[in-house]
Write an enzyme that holds these catalytic residues in place. Structure first.
Site, PDB file in Angstrom:
ATOM      1  N   GLU A   1       1.336  -7.899   6.938  1.00 50.46           N
ATOM      2  CA  GLU A   1       2.509  -7.911   6.058  1.00 50.46           C
ATOM      3  C   GLU A   1       2.130  -7.612   4.610  1.00 50.46           C
ATOM      4  O   GLU A   1       2.905  -7.002   3.870  1.00 50.46           O
ATOM      5  CB  GLU A   1       3.247  -9.248   6.154  1.00 50.46           C
ATOM      6  CG  GLU A   1       3.802  -9.564   7.537  1.00 50.46           C
ATOM      7  CD  GLU A   1       4.722  -8.483   8.090  1.00 50.46           C
ATOM      8  OE1 GLU A   1       5.302  -7.713   7.298  1.00 50.46           O
ATOM      9  OE2 GLU A   1       4.854  -8.398   9.323  1.00 50.46           O
TER      10      GLU A   1
ATOM     11  N   TYR B   1       5.139   1.805  16.066  1.00 50.49           N
ATOM     12  CA  TYR B   1       4.011   0.902  15.869  1.00 50.49           C
ATOM     13  C   TYR B   1       2.735   1.508  16.449  1.00 50.49           C
ATOM     14  O   TYR B   1       1.682   1.531  15.791  1.00 50.49           O
ATOM     15  CB  TYR B   1       4.290  -0.456  16.520  1.00 50.49           C
ATOM     16  CG  TYR B   1       5.063  -1.397  15.648  1.00 50.49           C
ATOM     17  CD1 TYR B   1       4.436  -2.211  14.716  1.00 50.49           C
ATOM     18  CD2 TYR B   1       6.444  -1.471  15.739  1.00 50.49           C
ATOM     19  CE1 TYR B   1       5.158  -3.078  13.907  1.00 50.49           C
ATOM     20  CE2 TYR B   1       7.175  -2.332  14.933  1.00 50.49           C
ATOM     21  CZ  TYR B   1       6.530  -3.134  14.021  1.00 50.49           C
ATOM     22  OH  TYR B   1       7.240  -3.981  13.216  1.00 50.49           O
TER      23      TYR B   1
END
Length: 661
Positions: free
Chosen positions: A455, A593
């Site tokens: 993140e 992803y």
């Protein structure tokens, strides 16, 4: 070490005083200002970039700032009334933005400018801006008949409503199981101490990640693992399944109205992949090799399951068996590892690493004026410079009504204002790690530390942007590239040189033992085939819903896609109802992803070749990838950083498959 600073007053938004009324007010004011700019465009005497296109970027800045001050509170604010107001604000902002590209007068103003001599002479990001705006209007159906365009607008507005309601249902869903102390066998004393106590001898295991994941990894009671997973995979299923079914139907109708055979064809026009056929080719290139590897790994699990409880492998056994293998074959105890990753220390290590590699300094801001006392605030500066580059909040612990996963959120986009001054970007990490207690700090499992680094990759991508336009600022790049700058960050968490810089025992202060690091690294690829096939399952689930031209049975799509996991289906579940990505921007895009991992691994291979913590490579990566945002195609970012055409060799090598170009 992280120094302590003060948030400059001109930049400060006081979230501590947010109310339902203030959320509504900031949204209303922003849309009034945006409406005024739209009026200025459509009533301008002459079309020009300054009068027609630049105001559209100002509108993007106004509405995104309103999101950061208001609608974002739907994900994090502790007051349910504020969250409700923020959800309404999010829907209002999104519908306004959806409606904007359907305005015929605005389309005509843009079309007039697009045909002008000034437009023909545009270069750089201004040319790109015009091209993207023209594309937006085309995708809004302005080449269609009026009735078809009206229907398209109606469908788009309804889709916004569905996506907002879906997210709210997930955020507010609360469930779990009650267990006795004996039924917690296998879990650690620290884990048990953190659980909510119910009566004298019962504990509540919630569906929050700090409760759910350790239980699934460690609890020896298989039936309780089954029950907990059944609840976890059915989060908000009753409420969300019909919303998802309607959204899939609407997306298909939108695609057909615009002349695309499927929603995936429509959605991928603006992504790197460009078409579902290229994604299918990508999967075809890796799935056979992954399946072979996963079958070998499953055989090992099967033998372990037979020895442990005389049964086949079920979906509620997978993380338990993986954890057992890591203990047995590599001597890795997740709780022992976590003792070396207290949260604050891990954050400092992450700052030290990225500070050295990217030339940054960080300061902890003490007077956060945040929405909750747990929230931290940090300032980012260029090394040796006192001028703030960006700020970011860190809201890292679970609570009722909060966003339940981990993500990075934009609050203020970096951009050049019309007067030439610069807007300092602000972002937020929202996660759900184990909360500290009176006796122990928050201790991160290694996979939680990976999540933190991941993140933070998004945060750096957003905060280090040097792009003048809001439209191309931060991580607003192709959706199937946006995960590459976050996935590259995970690689550092497997490097012994990096781990031994900051991983120290929270009690003794001793550095993480070299043999434990060696075992962690050695176990990195354990069951990589099975876990990557789970990502394939999620991508195939998404495409099974969105890459088809006709009506589909979502339950059947779910069952069929689940076969890629190689383990039996968990009967009575509807996991897609809790799969927020399907209604959060990753529709017809979850393949991204794995797709982006190809590019993340390729970029990290440059660090492997030239120096894992090389500031020279870091500066090039920052300049060519992070700071450029969406100002050019992601493929051009890659070529500029790599100095060659991108390659899948590093990605395939890490998966244990044959390398290719």
């Amino acid at each position: 070490m992280v120094s302590v600073g003060r948030y400059p007053a001109p930049m400060r938004n006081d979230y501590s005083n947010v109310t339902a009324d203030s959320v509504a007010g900031v949204t209303t004011d922003a849309l009034a200002a945006a409406d005024a700019l739209v009026d200025s465009i459509v009533t301008a005497d002459a079309a020009s970039y300054a009068a027609t296109i630049a105001p559209l970027d100002d509108i993007a800045a106004i509405t995104s700032d309103a999101y950061g001050k208001g609608a974002f509170m739907a994900r994090v604010h502790p007051d349910a009334a504020v969250r409700d107001a923020a959800i309404a604000a999010e829907e209002q902002l999104t519908k306004w933005g959806t409606d904007l590209v359907f305005r015929r007068d605005l389309y005509e103003a843009v079309a007039r400018f697009a045909g002008s001599e000034e437009a023909a002479s545009l270069t750089g990001t201004r040319r790109r801006m015009l091209d993207f705006v023209v594309r937006d209007f085309r995708r809004a159906g302005h080449e269609l008949a009026d009735d078809a365009r009206d229907r398209l607008q109606e469908l788009r507005r309804r889709l916004v409503e569905l996506e907002v309601e879906f997210g709210r249902n997930l955020d507010e869903f609360d469930d779990g199981i009650e267990v006795t102390r004996d039924q917690l066998a296998g879990t650690s004393a620290d884990y048990i101490a953190r659980l909510e106590k119910v009566g004298d001898d019962h504990y509540r295991v919630s569906l929050d990640y700090p409760d759910y994941m350790p239980f699934m990894q460690q609890a020896t009671d298989r039936d309780l693992r089954r029950r907990l997973q059944h609840k976890f995979w059915n989060r908000a299923a009753e409420e969300n399944q019909p919303l998802l079914e309607e959204a899939v139907r609407i997306r298909r109708e939108i695609a057909h109205l615009l002349g695309s055979p499927t929603w995936a064809d429509h959605a991928m026009e603006v992504k790197m992949a460009e078409a579902p056929s290229r994604v299918a080719e990508f999967y075809d290139s890796v799935v056979p090799g992954l399946t072979s590897r996963a079958e070998d790994e499953l055989a090992a699990w099967t033998a372990l399951a037979a020895a442990e409880y005389d049964s086949r492998v079920e979906p509620w056994d997978t993380t338990f068996l993986d954890n057992l293998q890591r203990k047995r074959d590599y001597g890795i105890d997740q709780d022992e590892v976590a003792a070396y990753f207290p949260l604050e220390q891990t954050i400092e290590g992450m700052f030290d690493l990225t500070g050295d590699v990217f030339g940054l300094d960080y300061s902890r801001v003490t007077d956060t004026a945040a929405w909750h006392p747990d929230v931290l605030l940090y300032e980012i500066r260029n090394r040796g410079d006192d001028t703030p580059v960006a700020y970011f909040y860190a809201d890292l612990f679970p609570r009722d009504g909060k966003f339940g996963h981990a993500a990075a959120f934009p609050i203020v986009y970096g951009r050049q204002r019309p007067d030439g001054s610069w807007t300092t970007p602000v972002a937020a990490i929202v996660a759900n790690f184990t909360k500290p207690t009176e006796d122990a700090p928050s201790l991160l499992k290694h996979d939680e530390a990976l999540t933190l680094f991941h993140e933070f990759g998004h945060i750096l991508h957003f905060c280090l942007s040097a792009v003048k336009e809001t439209r191309f600022s931060g991580f607003d790049t192709e959706w199937d590239f946006v995960e590459a700058p976050s996935q590259i960050m995970e690689n550092w968490m497997w490097e012994p040189e990096v781990l031994q810089r900051f991983a120290r025992h929270h009690v003794t202060g001793e550095p993480i033992p070299a043999d434990l690091v060696a075992n962690l690294v050695a176990a990195r690829d354990l069951n990589e085939g099975l876990f990557t096939m789970r990502q394939v399952f999620l991508g195939k689930l998404d495409l099974g819903m969105h890459a088809v031209a006709d009506e589909v049975d979502l339950q059947e799509v779910y069952r069929t896609a689940f076969e890629y996991t190689l383990v039996p289906f968990h009967e009575g579940t509807f996991f897609p109802a809790s799969f927020g990505h399907l209604m959060g921007g990753y529709d017809a895009g979850y393949y991204g992803y794995l797709w982006a991992r190809v590019y993340g691994d390729d970029m990290f291979s440059v660090f492997e070749d030239e120096g894992i913590v090389s500031p020279t490579v870091g500066a090039r990566y920052r300049n060519e990838v992070l700071s450029t945002g969406g100002s050019r195609d992601a493929m051009d970012h890659l070529r500029a950083f790599l100095g060659r055409e991108p390659s899948s060799a590093a990605f395939l090598r890490k998966l244990g498959l044959e390398t290719g170009g």
